[in-house]
Motif scaffolding. Structure first.
Motif, PDB file in Angstrom:
ATOM      1  N   ALA A 194      55.068  23.586 -12.289  1.00 42.34           N
ATOM      2  CA  ALA A 194      54.557  22.718 -13.396  1.00 42.34           C
ATOM      3  C   ALA A 194      53.147  22.398 -13.076  1.00 42.34           C
ATOM      4  CB  ALA A 194      55.302  21.414 -13.516  1.00 42.34           C
ATOM      5  N   ASP A 195      52.307  23.424 -13.796  1.00 44.33           N
ATOM      6  CA  ASP A 195      50.894  23.101 -13.612  1.00 44.33           C
ATOM      7  C   ASP A 195      50.358  22.748 -14.977  1.00 44.33           C
ATOM      8  OD1 ASP A 195      48.192  22.978 -13.169  1.00 44.33           O
ATOM      9  OD2 ASP A 195      48.162  24.682 -11.804  1.00 44.33           O
ATOM     10  N   ALA A 196      50.004  21.438 -15.170  1.00 44.24           N
ATOM     11  CA  ALA A 196      49.552  21.020 -16.495  1.00 44.24           C
ATOM     12  C   ALA A 196      48.279  21.711 -16.894  1.00 44.24           C
ATOM     13  CB  ALA A 196      49.339  19.502 -16.515  1.00 44.24           C
ATOM     14  N   LEU A 197      47.458  22.094 -15.939  1.00 43.05           N
ATOM     15  CA  LEU A 197      46.176  22.703 -16.254  1.00 43.05           C
ATOM     16  C   LEU A 197      46.330  24.046 -16.916  1.00 43.05           C
ATOM     17  CD1 LEU A 197      44.134  21.844 -13.039  1.00 43.05           C
ATOM     18  CD2 LEU A 197      43.959  20.776 -15.290  1.00 43.05           C
ATOM     19  N   ALA A 198      47.399  24.723 -16.683  1.00 45.50           N
ATOM     20  CA  ALA A 198      47.560  26.057 -17.249  1.00 45.50           C
ATOM     21  C   ALA A 198      47.577  26.015 -18.771  1.00 45.50           C
ATOM     22  CB  ALA A 198      48.835  26.708 -16.745  1.00 45.50           C
ATOM     23  N   ALA A 199      47.986  24.910 -19.351  1.00 46.19           N
ATOM     24  CA  ALA A 199      48.009  24.812 -20.803  1.00 46.19           C
ATOM     25  C   ALA A 199      47.065  23.745 -21.328  1.00 46.19           C
ATOM     26  CB  ALA A 199      49.423  24.514 -21.295  1.00 46.19           C
ATOM     27  N   SER A 200      46.184  23.230 -20.486  1.00 44.74           N
ATOM     28  CA  SER A 200      45.340  22.120 -20.927  1.00 44.74           C
ATOM     29  C   SER A 200      44.290  22.543 -21.937  1.00 44.74           C
ATOM     30  CB  SER A 200      44.647  21.476 -19.723  1.00 44.74           C
ATOM     31  OG  SER A 200      43.788  22.403 -19.094  1.00 44.74           O
ATOM     32  N   ASP A 222      63.635  21.515  -9.004  1.00 43.25           N
ATOM     33  CA  ASP A 222      63.322  21.938  -7.637  1.00 43.25           C
ATOM     34  C   ASP A 222      63.029  23.430  -7.571  1.00 43.25           C
ATOM     35  OD1 ASP A 222      63.662  19.342  -6.810  1.00 43.25           O
ATOM     36  OD2 ASP A 222      65.686  19.656  -6.008  1.00 43.25           O
ATOM     37  N   LEU A 223      63.811  24.218  -8.285  1.00 39.57           N
ATOM     38  CA  LEU A 223      63.583  25.665  -8.296  1.00 39.57           C
ATOM     39  C   LEU A 223      62.248  26.006  -8.947  1.00 39.57           C
ATOM     40  CD1 LEU A 223      67.134  26.860  -9.370  1.00 39.57           C
ATOM     41  CD2 LEU A 223      66.029  27.328  -7.163  1.00 39.57           C
ATOM     42  N   LEU A 224      61.926  25.354 -10.038  1.00 36.90           N
ATOM     43  CA  LEU A 224      60.658  25.607 -10.712  1.00 36.90           C
ATOM     44  C   LEU A 224      59.485  25.207  -9.827  1.00 36.90           C
ATOM     45  CD1 LEU A 224      61.746  24.410 -14.242  1.00 36.90           C
ATOM     46  CD2 LEU A 224      60.945  26.724 -13.699  1.00 36.90           C
ATOM     47  N   ALA A 225      59.623  24.087  -9.120  1.00 39.17           N
ATOM     48  CA  ALA A 225      58.567  23.660  -8.198  1.00 39.17           C
ATOM     49  C   ALA A 225      58.412  24.658  -7.057  1.00 39.17           C
ATOM     50  CB  ALA A 225      58.883  22.271  -7.655  1.00 39.17           C
ATOM     51  N   ARG A 226      59.529  25.190  -6.568  1.00 35.34           N
ATOM     52  CA  ARG A 226      59.456  26.167  -5.480  1.00 35.34           C
ATOM     53  C   ARG A 226      58.822  27.462  -5.958  1.00 35.34           C
ATOM     54  NH1 ARG A 226      63.299  29.832  -3.069  1.00 35.34           N
ATOM     55  NH2 ARG A 226      65.074  28.957  -4.241  1.00 35.34           N
ATOM     56  N   ALA A 227      59.151  27.896  -7.152  1.00 30.64           N
ATOM     57  CA  ALA A 227      58.535  29.104  -7.701  1.00 30.64           C
ATOM     58  C   ALA A 227      57.042  28.915  -7.897  1.00 30.64           C
ATOM     59  CB  ALA A 227      59.196  29.471  -9.025  1.00 30.64           C
ATOM     60  N   GLU A 228      56.653  27.731  -8.364  1.00 29.87           N
ATOM     61  CA  GLU A 228      55.230  27.449  -8.539  1.00 29.87           C
ATOM     62  C   GLU A 228      54.499  27.479  -7.209  1.00 29.87           C
ATOM     63  OE1 GLU A 228      52.364  24.019 -10.513  1.00 29.87           O
ATOM     64  OE2 GLU A 228      54.454  24.230 -11.150  1.00 29.87           O
ATOM     65  N   ALA A 229      55.108  26.901  -6.182  1.00 31.06           N
ATOM     66  CA  ALA A 229      54.491  26.896  -4.853  1.00 31.06           C
ATOM     67  C   ALA A 229      54.435  28.295  -4.253  1.00 31.06           C
ATOM     68  CB  ALA A 229      55.265  25.959  -3.930  1.00 31.06           C
ATOM     69  N   VAL A 284      52.612  30.331 -10.277  1.00 32.49           N
ATOM     70  CA  VAL A 284      52.808  30.327 -11.726  1.00 32.49           C
ATOM     71  C   VAL A 284      53.343  28.966 -12.147  1.00 32.49           C
ATOM     72  CG1 VAL A 284      54.020  31.387 -13.663  1.00 32.49           C
ATOM     73  CG2 VAL A 284      53.296  32.797 -11.709  1.00 32.49           C
ATOM     74  N   PRO A 285      52.665  28.271 -13.055  1.00 33.39           N
ATOM     75  CA  PRO A 285      53.109  26.936 -13.459  1.00 33.39           C
ATOM     76  C   PRO A 285      54.522  26.933 -14.029  1.00 33.39           C
ATOM     77  CG  PRO A 285      50.882  27.343 -14.223  1.00 33.39           C
ATOM     78  CD  PRO A 285      51.411  28.651 -13.711  1.00 33.39           C
ATOM     79  N   ALA A 286      55.240  25.869 -13.744  1.00 38.27           N
ATOM     80  CA  ALA A 286      56.606  25.741 -14.246  1.00 38.27           C
ATOM     81  C   ALA A 286      56.657  25.869 -15.757  1.00 38.27           C
ATOM     82  CB  ALA A 286      57.194  24.400 -13.796  1.00 38.27           C
ATOM     83  N   GLU A 287      55.679  25.311 -16.451  1.00 39.00           N
ATOM     84  CA  GLU A 287      55.763  25.327 -17.904  1.00 39.00           C
ATOM     85  C   GLU A 287      55.626  26.724 -18.481  1.00 39.00           C
ATOM     86  OE1 GLU A 287      51.791  23.910 -19.986  1.00 39.00           O
ATOM     87  OE2 GLU A 287      52.286  22.598 -18.305  1.00 39.00           O
ATOM     88  N   ILE A 288      54.962  27.615 -17.775  1.00 40.91           N
ATOM     89  CA  ILE A 288      54.873  28.997 -18.242  1.00 40.91           C
ATOM     90  C   ILE A 288      56.219  29.701 -18.067  1.00 40.91           C
ATOM     91  CG2 ILE A 288      53.752  31.226 -17.891  1.00 40.91           C
ATOM     92  CD1 ILE A 288      51.984  29.137 -19.248  1.00 40.91           C
ATOM     93  N   ILE A 289      56.854  29.495 -16.926  1.00 37.77           N
ATOM     94  CA  ILE A 289      58.185  30.069 -16.715  1.00 37.77           C
ATOM     95  C   ILE A 289      59.160  29.523 -17.758  1.00 37.77           C
ATOM     96  CG2 ILE A 289      60.094  30.317 -15.098  1.00 37.77           C
ATOM     97  CD1 ILE A 289      58.061  29.925 -12.821  1.00 37.77           C
ATOM     98  N   VAL A 290      59.117  28.220 -17.972  1.00 34.26           N
ATOM     99  CA  VAL A 290      59.977  27.590 -18.969  1.00 34.26           C
ATOM    100  C   VAL A 290      59.689  28.145 -20.361  1.00 34.26           C
ATOM    101  CG1 VAL A 290      60.442  25.394 -20.139  1.00 34.26           C
ATOM    102  CG2 VAL A 290      60.380  25.491 -17.635  1.00 34.26           C
TER     103      VAL A 290
END
Length: 382
Positions: A19-25, A146-153, A157-163
């Protein structure tokens, strides 16, 4: 190959493929932002009732027609080829191909849309930036934070893009397809409709049919147990069998890549796919920037393609102006989102946006992923 052979023998006696807010800012203070925020607010009001309001599926023939594909010379040549290349026994391959059914609905569904209908971004995006997907996305994000945060780390890739991708593709696993993958791939590999690109598409589907047999062997599964879309895409992220083999990730560590039943594997695999197709984890700024174009029309030569190729100065020189300054040292592309009879929207996109287009070769698709992911984040209150 004993495990694969035993599966084929079973088939032979009637046993059932970011979850990277900047990716869609970049969507701040734009129509897209207003739309996403409005959709997110509507989603909160709609609540659980929205899920029950899903449109009914049209009647589709999933069962198909029994034919003997092995009577076709092109099929026999294919069988010879994959047997020689992969070490399969001929009888094993034949046992699968003989049980494949002809799916005419798949042939009809891959036919190109009739010409003349103008593209309409607003109509397209309304199908995806809506309460059903937003509410489902909030639940999915909450359940897999937790999984989305781990994938981002891990992948950047920001969580919101995966979502966004998983929501656009299958509403988070709700609609992954009901066609047997072997059936549709065999049909499209040897009976693709008459189109200018027919030979290339048949070659693609033959490759995917081969990958399906390899995947069944690798994962020790019945190839006919793989269900998917009318084009053979599988699981929550709708990967083709070849992409499962190439980009699939065992993100839950259970020893297999399961894109049908494991949200962890789906999340990790989507992130891995994007990285392998150019996602830049060091580019933490916006993926798209709203733009205006000059009356001179020099910018028209910048349109087209699915990659970032132009420096900010080149865009400016062609009459493309963004509402915020573009970060230096990176390349960009010009994206047009046509709106039928209404004015076209123009955006400047960086390499991360174009990485999404490798998932589906469409500006509309990539922008819908960005907007849906943002709308879900807003609905979560982040």
């Amino acid at each position: 190959m004993k495990s694969f052979a035993s599966l084929l023998l079973a088939l032979a006696i009637g046993a059932g493929p970011a979850a990277d807010a900047l990716a869609a800012s970049s969507l701040h203070h734009t129509k897209a932002t207003a739309k996403s925020a409005k959709a997110a607010k509507a989603a909160k009001k709609a609540g659980k009732k929205a899920i029950a309001a899903a449109p009914a599926r049209p009647a589709i023939d999933y069962d198909g027609e029994a034919v003997n594909f092995s009577d076709w010379q092109a099929v026999r040549d294919f069988e010879d080829d994959i047997v020689a290349r992969n070490g399969f026994e001929r009888a094993q391959v034949e046992d699968v191909i003989k049980r494949a059914r002809f799916i005419d609905s798949a042939v009809q569904l891959v036919k190109p849309a009739p010409p003349g209908k103008p593209k309409n971004w607003q109509a397209y995006s309304d199908r995806f930036i809506e309460p059903i997907r937003i509410n489902a996305g909030v639940r999915f994000w909450n359940e897999n934070a937790d999984l989305l945060a781990r994938a981002e780390a891990t992948y950047g890739v920001p969580a919101e893009i995966i979502v966004g991708i998983l929501g656009v593709e299958t509403i988070y696993g709700r609609d992954t397809g009901r066609f047997r993958v072997v059936d549709v791939l065999t049909t499209l590999a040897f009976a693709y409709p008459e189109t200018p690109n027919r030979a290339d598409r048949m070659a693609f589907f033959r490759s995917e049919l081969e990958h399906t047999l390899l995947l069944a062997h690798k994962e020790n599964i019945d190839p006919f147990s793989l269900l998917g879309s009318f084009a053979g895409a599988v699981g929550m992220p709708q990967f083709m069998p070849g992409n499962i083999l190439k980009y699939g990730v065992d993100f839950d560590g259970d020893g297999i890549v399961d894109l049908r039943g494991s949200a962890a594997d789906a999340i990790g695999s989507v992130a891995n796919f994007l990285v392998e197709h150019g996602w830049d984890r060091n580019n933490t700024g916006p993926a798209v920037f709203p733009a205006n174009v000059a009356p001179s029309l020099a910018w028209q030569g910048l349109l087209g393609g699915l990659e970032a190729r132009y420096r900010p100065g080149e865009l400016d020189g062609a009459g493309v102006a963004t509402r915020t300054a573009l970060p230096d040292g990176r390349l960009y592309g010009l994206v047009d989102l046509q709106n039928g009879a209404d004015p076209t929207e123009y955006w400047v996109a960086n390499a991360n946006f174009f990485a999404i287009t490798k998932y589906n070769r469409s500006y509309f698709y990539a922008m819908s992923v960005v907007e849906l992911g943002r709308a879900v984040r807003l609905a979560r209150g982040i």
